[in-house]
Design a protein around this motif. Structure first.
Motif, short mmCIF file in Angstrom:
data_model
loop_
_atom_site.label_atom_id
_atom_site.label_comp_id
_atom_site.label_asym_id
_atom_site.label_seq_id
_atom_site.Cartn_x
_atom_site.Cartn_y
_atom_site.Cartn_z
N ALA A 126 0.83 -1.20 0.00
CA ALA A 126 0.00 0.00 0.00
C ALA A 126 0.87 1.26 0.00
O ALA A 126 0.54 2.25 -0.68
CB ALA A 126 -0.92 -0.01 1.22
N MET A 127 1.98 1.22 0.72
CA MET A 127 2.89 2.36 0.76
C MET A 127 3.50 2.59 -0.63
O MET A 127 3.64 3.74 -1.08
CB MET A 127 4.01 2.10 1.78
CG MET A 127 5.04 3.21 1.89
SD MET A 127 6.29 2.86 3.16
CE MET A 127 7.09 1.43 2.43
N LEU A 128 3.84 1.50 -1.31
CA LEU A 128 4.39 1.61 -2.66
C LEU A 128 3.35 2.19 -3.62
O LEU A 128 3.66 3.05 -4.44
CB LEU A 128 4.87 0.24 -3.12
CG LEU A 128 5.57 0.15 -4.48
CD1 LEU A 128 6.87 0.97 -4.46
CD2 LEU A 128 5.88 -1.31 -4.82
N GLU A 129 2.12 1.73 -3.51
CA GLU A 129 1.04 2.24 -4.37
C GLU A 129 0.82 3.73 -4.12
O GLU A 129 0.60 4.50 -5.07
CB GLU A 129 -0.24 1.45 -4.10
CG GLU A 129 -0.20 0.02 -4.59
CD GLU A 129 -1.45 -0.76 -4.25
OE1 GLU A 129 -1.89 -1.59 -5.06
OE2 GLU A 129 -1.99 -0.53 -3.13
N GLN A 130 0.89 4.13 -2.86
CA GLN A 130 0.69 5.55 -2.53
C GLN A 130 1.80 6.40 -3.13
O GLN A 130 1.56 7.49 -3.67
CB GLN A 130 0.65 5.72 -1.02
CG GLN A 130 0.35 7.15 -0.58
CD GLN A 130 0.23 7.26 0.93
OE1 GLN A 130 0.54 6.33 1.66
NE2 GLN A 130 -0.20 8.43 1.40
N GLU A 131 3.03 5.87 -3.09
CA GLU A 131 4.16 6.63 -3.64
C GLU A 131 4.06 6.74 -5.16
O GLU A 131 4.37 7.79 -5.73
CB GLU A 131 5.47 5.94 -3.25
CG GLU A 131 6.72 6.68 -3.72
CD GLU A 131 8.00 6.03 -3.24
OE1 GLU A 131 9.08 6.55 -3.55
OE2 GLU A 131 7.92 4.98 -2.56
N LEU A 132 3.60 5.68 -5.80
CA LEU A 132 3.48 5.69 -7.27
C LEU A 132 2.20 6.38 -7.73
O LEU A 132 2.08 6.76 -8.90
CB LEU A 132 3.51 4.25 -7.80
CG LEU A 132 4.83 3.49 -7.63
CD1 LEU A 132 4.65 2.03 -8.02
CD2 LEU A 132 5.93 4.13 -8.46
#
Length: 298
Positions: free
Chosen positions: A37-43
Motif C-alpha cells: 500500500a505504501m508503494l502504491e501511494q508513492e506511485l
C-alpha cells in the motif's frame, strides 16, 4: 523509493499471494499489505486489485513488476560490487528427498561450505510432492526430488537418475541369484505408497505374474535399513545410498535377474534478482558432473 516495499511487491506477484509472500519474507500479512500500500501511494496508482479474494495484478502492476525486477537486481549488483554481499551470511533453504540426502547431498554441502563459510543451510527432508509444493510456495530455494517443480520464477532440470537395487542382509540373503518369484516370497520394503519406487516394484511383479507375499511402505531410509539389518525383509534402495551405508551396516545388493527401473531425480530452483541461488545451482551441477552451461530448463 523503499526497496523493501519493492521486494514485498515482487514476492506477492511471484507467489501470487500476500500470505505466501509474507511467509517468504518472515513478515505478518498486515505488514506485507502495508508495504504494498505504501508503494502504491508513492506511485499514485493501484498495483493489485483487491476487490475480491482472487489474486489479480493490475496493468500498472504488470508494468511496475518489470522495473521491480531491475531495481532489485541493481541493488544486488551494487552490494556485490561493494563487497557487502560476500560479507553477509547466506541462508540457503534446500529441500531434498531421502535418496539424495543419504547419498551425495552432504558431500556437496561440505564442498560449498569450504568456499562459502558464511553459508547457513536450512535443510528439509521430505517426500517429493511436499518438496514441490514448498518450492512453489516460496518456502524453498532449491528442491531435489523425484518430480520437477513448475511455476513463475521456477526452473527445473533432470539430474542423472539413480540406479535401484534390491538390498538384503549379508548373512541372511545368501542366494547367488534371485528371480521375481524368489523375491515375492520375502517381506519387501519400499518407499511410501504411490511413490515411483513403490509403483515400480508392484509393476515388476505384475509383469512377472507373481504376487508378492507382503510389501511394506516406509518413508524413512534409516527405518528401512534398520528393518533389513534386523533381518525383517529386503528393501529397494538407490545403489548410491547402499554404497554409503554398507560401510557401517551388513547390507548387500542382491543379484536379481530382473532390474528395477531407475529413480528419476530432478533439480528445481527459484530464480531471484537478489539471490545467489544460481551460482549454488551451478556448483551442485558441477559436483554431479553435469555441465552447468548445458542446462535444459523449463
Amino acid at each position: 523509493m523503499n526497496l523493501r516495499a519493492v521486494e514485498s511487491f515482487y514476492w506477492v506477484v511471484m507467489l501470487r499471494s500476500v500470505t505466501r509472500a509474507a511467509e517468504k519474507l518472515h513478515l505478518t500479512q498486515s505488514a506485507m499489505s502495508s508495504r504494498v500500500a505504501m508503494l502504491e501511494q508513492e506511485l499514485g496508482m493501484l498495483l493489485l486489485d483487491r476487490r475480491d479474494k482472487q489474486f489479480r495484478i493490475t496493468p500498472a502492476g504488470q508494468r511496475f513488476f518489470v522495473h521491480a525486477e531491475r531495481l532489485l537486481a541493481l541493488q544486488h549488483e551494487i552490494l556485490a560490487e561493494m563487497g557487502t554481499v560476500a560479507s553477509q551470511p547466506v541462508l540457503l533453504k534446500v529441500g531434498a528427498f531421502e535418496s539424495a540426502s543419504h547419498s551425495w547431498l552432504m558431500d556437496w554441502v561440505r564442498s560449498v561450505h569450504k568456499v562459502q563459510p558464511m553459508l547457513a543451510l536450512e535443510l528439509t527432508v521430505e517426500t517429493s510432492p511436499v518438496l514441490v509444493d514448498l518450492l512453489s510456495r516460496g518456502a524453498l530455494d532449491i528442491a531435489i526430488a523425484a518430480l520437477p517443480a513448475a511455476g513463475a520464477g521456477v526452473r527445473s532440470m533432470a539430474l542423472p537418475s539413480m540406479a535401484m537395487r534390491f538390498v538384503g542382509h549379508v548373512d541372511h540373503h545368501t542366494r547367488r541369484s534371485w528371480t521375481p518369484a524368489d523375491l515375492a516370497a520375502l517381506e519387501l520394503i519400499t518407499f511410501q505408497r504411490g511413490s515411483q519406487p513403490h509403483v515400480a516394484l508392484l509393476d515388476l511383479f505384475h509383469r512377472a505374474e507373481v504376487e508378492p507375499k507382503r510389501v511394506h511402505t516406509v518413508s524413512s531410509i534409516s527405518a528401512m535399513t534398520q528393518l533389513v539389518e534386523d533381518g525383517l525383509g529386503v528393501a529397494t534402495l538407490p545403489e548410491a545410498v547402499l554404497q554409503r551405508l554398507r560401510r557401517r551396516m551388513p547390507l548387500k545388493a542382491l543379484n536379481c535377474r530382473t532390474r528395477l527401473p531407475p529413480l528419476p531425480t530432478h533439480l528445481s530452483w527459484r530464480v531471484e534478482p537478489t539471490s545467489t541461488v544460481q551460482s549454488l545451482v551451478d556448483s551442485l551441477l558441477t559436483h554431479l558432473g553435469v555441465d552447468p552451461d548445458h542446462q535444459k530448463t523449463r
